[in-house]
Design an enzyme around this catalytic site. Structure first.
Site, PDB file in Angstrom:
ATOM      1  N   CYS A 134       1.004  -1.243   0.050  1.00 32.05           N
ATOM      2  CA  CYS A 134      -0.071   0.009   0.055  1.00 32.05           C
ATOM      3  C   CYS A 134       0.855   1.183   0.004  1.00 32.05           C
ATOM      4  CB  CYS A 134      -1.010  -0.030   1.175  1.00 32.05           C
ATOM      5  SG  CYS A 134      -1.855   1.482   1.558  1.00 32.05           S
ATOM      6  N   CYS A 182       0.248   4.036   2.956  1.00 33.66           N
ATOM      7  CA  CYS A 182       0.671   3.494   4.010  1.00 33.66           C
ATOM      8  C   CYS A 182       2.165   3.702   4.129  1.00 33.66           C
ATOM      9  CB  CYS A 182       0.399   1.984   4.041  1.00 33.66           C
ATOM     10  SG  CYS A 182      -1.254   1.318   3.950  1.00 33.66           S
TER      11      CYS A 182
END
Length: 106
Positions: free
Chosen positions: A32, A35
């Protein structure tokens, strides 16, 4: 301090140890992008508020059961717990909101 949870038993133990502090659950995935972008800010905030905040990272691919328990559908999602009770939750790599929610709940 940022700690990566290994499994449900580990999470339960960490939540017990964090009694009285604000716990930030960071639901993330290694693939991600957002993230990865928010991670340094999370480390910074965990250091800045170390006396009052515990940050627990939960890899949704490694700990699917925990992600399902918290109904996580997007990453990153931050769940804020105080004395075992959810006080806030939001999804997205919003550093300002992350800091604001921490400050409002410590």
């Amino acid at each position: 301090m940022v700690y990566q949870v290994k499994d449900k038993a580990d999470l339960d133990g960490q939540l017990t140890k964090a009694s009285g502090k604000l716990v930030v659950l960071d639901f993330f995935a290694t693939w991600c992008g957002p993230c990865k972008m928010i991670s340094p800010k999370l480390v910074e905030l965990s250091t800045q508020f170390a006396d009052n905040v515990v940050v627990l990272k939960v890899d949704v691919d490694e700990c699917e059961d925990i992600a399902m328990e918290y109904n996580i559908s997007s990453m990153p999602t931050f769940v804020f717990l105080k004395n075992g009770v959810k006080v806030e939750e939001f999804a997205g790599a919003n550093a300002k909101r992350l800091e604001d929610v921490i400050k409002a709940n410590i």
